[in-house]
Design a protein around this motif. Sequence first.
Motif, short mmCIF file in Angstrom:
data_model
loop_
_atom_site.label_atom_id
_atom_site.label_comp_id
_atom_site.label_asym_id
_atom_site.label_seq_id
_atom_site.Cartn_x
_atom_site.Cartn_y
_atom_site.Cartn_z
N VAL A 111 0.78 -1.58 0.06
CA VAL A 111 0.13 -0.10 0.13
C VAL A 111 0.73 1.15 0.16
O VAL A 111 2.03 1.12 0.55
CB VAL A 111 -0.42 0.44 1.27
CG1 VAL A 111 -2.19 1.21 1.14
CG2 VAL A 111 -1.91 -1.38 1.02
N THR A 112 0.79 2.09 -1.10
CA THR A 112 1.30 3.53 -1.31
C THR A 112 1.08 4.74 -0.26
O THR A 112 -0.62 4.62 -0.23
CB THR A 112 1.79 3.75 -1.95
OG1 THR A 112 0.77 3.56 -3.25
CG2 THR A 112 2.35 2.67 -3.59
N LEU A 157 -5.09 9.02 -2.76
CA LEU A 157 -6.03 8.89 -4.20
C LEU A 157 -7.70 8.17 -3.20
O LEU A 157 -8.86 8.66 -3.99
CB LEU A 157 -6.30 8.10 -4.67
CG LEU A 157 -6.33 7.65 -6.29
CD1 LEU A 157 -6.64 9.05 -6.73
CD2 LEU A 157 -5.40 7.12 -7.28
N GLU A 163 0.22 7.18 -1.69
CA GLU A 163 -0.31 7.81 -2.76
C GLU A 163 -1.71 7.42 -2.88
O GLU A 163 -2.92 7.96 -3.45
CB GLU A 163 0.09 7.70 -4.18
CG GLU A 163 1.29 8.68 -4.76
CD GLU A 163 3.08 8.35 -3.94
OE1 GLU A 163 2.97 6.74 -3.49
OE2 GLU A 163 3.63 8.78 -3.60
N ALA A 164 -1.48 6.22 -3.41
CA ALA A 164 -3.07 5.19 -2.64
C ALA A 164 -3.90 5.72 -1.75
O ALA A 164 -5.55 5.94 -2.36
CB ALA A 164 -2.83 4.21 -2.80
#
Lengths: 168, 333
Positions: free
Chosen positions: B246-247, B253, B249-250
């Motif tokens: 999991v990042t 978003l 950025e995700a």
Amino acid sequence: MRLSMDLELQDIPGQLMQSLEPFKEYKGNIISVVHHRDRKTPRGTVPVQIVFEIDPSNIDNVKKHLEKNGIVVVRAGEDRFIEEVSVLLIGHVVHTDLGDTINRIDSTGFAEVEDLSLRMPGIDEPSSAYMRIRATGKEEIGTSLSILRKVGAEKDLLVIEPIEAEKI
Amino acid sequence: MREVRISLVGFGIVGHGVLEVVRRKRELLKKTGLDLKVVSVTDINGTLYDQNGIDPQMLHGARTLEGIANMDIIGKEAIQEVDSDLVVEVTPTNIVHGQPGLGHIEEALSQGKHVVTSNKGPLVVAFNHLKELAQENGVMLKYEATVGGTMPLISLIEKNLVGNDIRSIRGIFNGTCNYILTRMMEEKYTYSYALTEAQELGIAEADPTYDVDGIDTAGKVVILANSIFGMDAKYDDVQVTGIKDVTSEALNLAWERGYLIKLIGDVPALKVKPMLVPRRSPLAVGGTLNVASIETDLSGTITVTGLGAGSIETASAIVSDIVSIYTSRQIDA
């Protein structure tokens, strides 16, 4: 004929009234208006869904009138896709052919990817894609999610589904 | 007043907490008609025994029993030798073979002693076997602290929701993962930065695999599946995806679209994976909190949240289990 429209309004006073005016003009009968003020798009606009009955020959006039008023018509037509689901993909989303990933859903005929946002932090780093899928029913949403899971396994993408979808 | 002689097996963070909570609450708990007395403490160095009850102040802050033990017995032998009514088993967990806790619990139950544990390993490996062993010997095995720490879940379902069919339990059962995901979202930290921060704060272990790969959550899913849904699930039956991919950025978003990403354990589906949780869902708790939503047929969905770990918090769940053993009608009859 019952139809529906997805609009995007500017978040300024009077926009909702302006969006309803063409329906009055072309004798549309409004069944429901859902104003998603809490789900603003990244563009800062407010999504609105309108379901209405109208003579189909007038639908283009309504659309033109709305657009003249500065309102974005995202979709207009028969209310075929009644269910929707949000999904997030993490990994090399673009380099594993994002077009193909979307097409796997769109080619079913019963579901479509209707919204897509991408984040690409840097070359060789995993990117993320948010997509909203709409489909003709709950079962079709379930099938679309299974297709994405399969694509995810093939392309080494982490598929993050929403918790509500588990009940489908 | 009923005296309850307790043998404490395992003297780590939770063991210290149990001694401390019993000391602090001994007088208050007498109102329930019980006098809780920890008569022995055992770790790998030996056993400290005092029939009048061990006062933690006698230990002068010692972290182990090295040089303090007054009996040269450990493990099963200590459980056999010490005259006690109940064993609190809090040794380090291992969910592959369950030892040494599994042997300790088997020994205690066979000796006709009640067992209260926070040790997941033995229950993940041999839940149904241990339950049967307890029944054969007419004693109880309680394990509230193994799932969700101090958050009442198993007792809530067994007591307050009795008569309901439980359809599903879904939730966040690992505070370390929840902390890391919360910080990645709020501070836009990378996974490795958030992990380092969690390690510095003592929220994550030096080897975080057990938490971040979802192994710990999967163990809890197995315990719930077997205890609440009467299944015979094993660790390998659980589909597990951790949070390492999991990042931030995700996470951001997802946030823009009204969602958080949380590591969710799902029973009886036997799944552990990161999922999108609506921001306004009762499951959307941050920091190190744990949370569980119990879907029932009569009572709708009930959600509980609380601290999933910590010395005193886990000890609190253990003490509640001890009291419930002696205040439940089953035993009185």
